[in-house]
Scaffold this active site. Structure first.
Site, PDB file in Angstrom:
ATOM      1  CE  LYS A   1      -3.784  -1.968   2.777  1.00 14.12           C
ATOM      2  NZ  LYS A   1      -4.499  -1.782   4.058  1.00 14.12           N
TER       3      LYS A   1
ATOM      4  CB  ILE B   1      10.873   3.005   1.984  1.00 14.79           C
ATOM      5  CG1 ILE B   1      12.219   3.124   2.711  1.00 14.79           C
ATOM      6  CG2 ILE B   1       9.972   1.974   2.639  1.00 14.79           C
ATOM      7  CD1 ILE B   1      12.086   3.688   4.126  1.00 14.79           C
TER       8      ILE B   1
ATOM      9  CG  ASP C   1      14.551  -1.303   5.958  1.00 16.55           C
ATOM     10  OD1 ASP C   1      15.768  -1.184   6.208  1.00 16.55           O
ATOM     11  OD2 ASP C   1      13.697  -1.334   6.854  1.00 16.55           O
ATOM     12  CB  THR C   2      17.274  -5.120   4.253  1.00 20.71           C
ATOM     13  OG1 THR C   2      16.176  -5.861   3.690  1.00 20.71           O
ATOM     14  CG2 THR C   2      16.980  -4.850   5.724  1.00 20.71           C
TER      15      THR C   2
ATOM     16  CE  LYS D   1      14.633   2.856   7.192  1.00 17.44           C
ATOM     17  NZ  LYS D   1      13.766   2.227   8.241  1.00 17.44           N
TER      18      LYS D   1
ATOM     19  CE  LYS E   1      18.018   9.556  12.905  1.00 17.13           C
ATOM     20  NZ  LYS E   1      18.025  11.033  13.100  1.00 17.13           N
ATOM     21  CG  PHE E   2       9.961   2.740  11.466  1.00 13.85           C
ATOM     22  CD1 PHE E   2       8.703   3.277  11.224  1.00 13.85           C
ATOM     23  CD2 PHE E   2      10.208   1.440  11.081  1.00 13.85           C
ATOM     24  CE1 PHE E   2       7.710   2.525  10.615  1.00 13.85           C
ATOM     25  CE2 PHE E   2       9.228   0.678  10.479  1.00 13.85           C
ATOM     26  CZ  PHE E   2       7.967   1.217  10.244  1.00 13.85           C
ATOM     27  CB  VAL E   3      10.721   7.603   7.731  1.00 14.55           C
ATOM     28  CG1 VAL E   3      12.057   8.166   8.167  1.00 14.55           C
ATOM     29  CG2 VAL E   3      10.924   6.588   6.608  1.00 14.55           C
TER      30      VAL E   3
ATOM     31  NE  ARG F   1      -1.231   2.308   4.742  1.00 15.24           N
ATOM     32  CZ  ARG F   1      -0.150   1.700   4.263  1.00 15.24           C
ATOM     33  NH1 ARG F   1       0.693   2.378   3.511  1.00 15.24           N
ATOM     34  NH2 ARG F   1       0.084   0.430   4.543  1.00 15.24           N
TER      35      ARG F   1
END
Length: 245
Positions: free
Chosen positions: A94, A161, A163-164, A191, A211-213, A225
């Site tokens: 989503k 995004i 991430d890893t 990230k 950081k968690f955005v 959201r």
């Protein structure tokens, strides 16, 4: 001669971004706009933040206006690279829906107002790889159309995004099985993390700290959201909206 009074005004400009310049064109990968690890962001009271989130955020990392301008630049780069070739925009739901919608709007505007135009179709896929703020390392396809429809087509995967990078590498492996003509990936955020598998998308909006955005359709267990800006969630927000085991 009448006296004239002058007022000296000092303007303070926050400069979180550092442009990383790399060669552009087919075969090259964008570096994106880099946000430093020690950047403290913008105070929440400088922007309109929904009241129900005011106690749940550390700061605004990327304001919505800056996001919009960066997406326009990405749209121009995509238009240049694909030229007259038709593409299928594959939205990863989503979280990617907002970036996907805004990117398509920019591409449509370029189609209307430039001599080069790119025929576009859209498709969707829904994946799940997070529980609370932890990446599970495996993707679960929980919705979307038949990927076999992408055979022989130029596919532009649009993600919110990276991430890893594990989720995207698994998705690209799935796409490879249906034999598209080409696959490129546009991600609004990448990230910067030691957990990265080394994957880099073809088009990058911003490279952000580990950081968690949330915000701009990026969620934490389906919350945030409805936040216009990209912000860093705080411990209170994580605690409040965590899935109870």
């Amino acid at each position: 001669m009448a006296d004239r009074s002058y007022m000296s005004i000092e303007l303070v400009c926050l400069q979180p971004l550092k442009s990383v310049h790399t060669p552009v064109g087919p075969g090259y990968i964008q570096a994106g706009e880099l946000i430093a690890d020690d950047y403290q962001g913008y105070p929440l009271d400088m922007f309109c933040i929904p009241k129900h989130y005011e106690q749940d955020l550390q700061h605004v990392l990327i304001p919505s206006g800056l996001i919009d301008d960066r997406i326009e630049r990405l749209a121009r780069d995509i238009m240049r690279d694909f030229s007259h070739e038709a593409i299928v925009g594959l939205c990863v739901l989503k979280g990617g829906y907002k970036f996907f919608t805004d990117l398509l709007d920019k591409l449509k505007a370029l189609n209307r107002n430039s001599e080069v135009s790119v025929p576009m179709a859209v498709d969707f896929i829904r994946l799940k790889s997070y529980r609370n703020d932890i990446s599970t390392g495996n993707i679960e396809v929980i919705g979307g159309d038949n990927l076999a429809n992408l055979e022989g087509k130029n596919v532009l995967v649009v993600e919110d995004i990276i991430d890893t990078g594990g989720t995207m590498t698994q998705l690209l492996a799935l796409l490879k099985e249906v034999k598209p003509k080409s696959v490129r990936v546009a991600s609004l955020l990448v990230k910067r993390t030691s957990r990265s598998v080394g994957y880099r998308p073809d088009y990058v909006g911003f490279e952000v700290p580990d950081k968690f955005v949330v915000g701009y359709a990026l969620d934490f267990n389906e919350y945030f959201r409805d936040l216009s800006h990209i912000c860093v969630i705080n411990d209170n927000g994580i605690s409040k909206y965590s899935v109870k085991r």
